[in-house]
Design a protein around this motif. Sequence first.
Motif, PDB file in Angstrom:
ATOM      1  N   UNK A 112       4.176   2.237  -0.254  1.00 17.90           N
ATOM      2  CA  UNK A 112       5.085   3.383  -0.146  1.00 17.90           C
ATOM      3  C   UNK A 112       5.700   3.763  -1.495  1.00 17.90           C
ATOM      4  N   UNK A 113       6.199   2.778  -2.231  1.00 18.40           N
ATOM      5  CA  UNK A 113       6.839   3.085  -3.513  1.00 18.40           C
ATOM      6  C   UNK A 113       5.842   3.701  -4.489  1.00 18.40           C
ATOM      7  N   UNK A 114       4.601   3.209  -4.485  1.00 18.73           N
ATOM      8  CA  UNK A 114       3.574   3.764  -5.369  1.00 18.73           C
ATOM      9  C   UNK A 114       3.251   5.209  -4.981  1.00 18.73           C
ATOM     10  N   UNK A 115       3.148   5.458  -3.680  1.00 16.88           N
ATOM     11  CA  UNK A 115       2.859   6.822  -3.225  1.00 16.88           C
ATOM     12  C   UNK A 115       3.995   7.754  -3.624  1.00 16.88           C
ATOM     13  N   UNK A 116       5.225   7.286  -3.497  1.00 18.14           N
ATOM     14  CA  UNK A 116       6.382   8.119  -3.828  1.00 18.14           C
ATOM     15  C   UNK A 116       6.411   8.536  -5.296  1.00 18.14           C
ATOM     16  N   UNK A 117       5.780   7.748  -6.173  1.00 15.04           N
ATOM     17  CA  UNK A 117       5.791   8.110  -7.592  1.00 15.04           C
ATOM     18  C   UNK A 117       4.835   9.259  -7.915  1.00 15.04           C
ATOM     19  N   UNK A 118       3.855   9.505  -7.065  1.00 17.22           N
ATOM     20  CA  UNK A 118       2.863  10.538  -7.358  1.00 17.22           C
ATOM     21  C   UNK A 118       3.467  11.935  -7.417  1.00 17.22           C
ATOM     22  N   UNK A 119       4.204  12.385  -6.386  1.00 17.97           N
ATOM     23  CA  UNK A 119       4.771  13.739  -6.483  1.00 17.97           C
ATOM     24  C   UNK A 119       5.776  13.855  -7.624  1.00 17.97           C
TER      25      UNK A 119
END
Length: 222
Positions: A123-130
């Motif tokens: 989740x934290x990694x995905x959140x950094x993309x946008x």
Amino acid sequence: MAGRRILLINPNSNEATTAMMVAIAKSVAPDGFDIVGATAKRAPSMIVTPDALEVAAPEVEEIARAHQNSCDGIIVAAFGDPGLAGIKAAMKLPAAGIGESSMREAAENGRRFGVATTTPLLEAKIDTLPEALGLRSHYTGTRFADGDPEALMRDPARLRAALAGAVEACIARDGAEAVIIGGGPLGEAARELQPMFAVQIIAPIPSAVARIIRLIRARAGS
């Protein structure tokens, strides 16, 4: 533009997943573009943790370097885009990740978008993309399918149903106007989910194919 070759790199070590993703990519690629796959050898069969995502990056870059003289563009086919920044920094070849490509498509025309996927530890990694793409204000968050990610992958019907629940949560609870299915190995499920929903369901492999072809054509000046 004849004979353009796109290398799709699978950052996990599952050859069957590579074949599935290449088949999806081929199905949406226009005439004159061929898709070839390459599979990581040192990675796990499914990337479900931040450590695995980070460890995948160097091998993805190695694969890209090994093939850079035999392709016209590169797709990194894991949702966290491991190795993509290194490829862009070190090579002149056009490169696209399925994470960045799907988020750019999802945010078109100012849409708010969410992600539905199976890997809560990322989740934290995905959140950094946008955030990195300047799309934070469009991002409504990620919802996760109920169940163990690897168990879900072994049961396509259960996977589809679990992802549908996550998509519904993105729409009903978070107000998403488009929902990305977050993961290359989820490519088949992503295509099957669209008829169930009124909002656009973004399948990340077709997003990346469209983006890499635009980049290749722009570089060629056509």
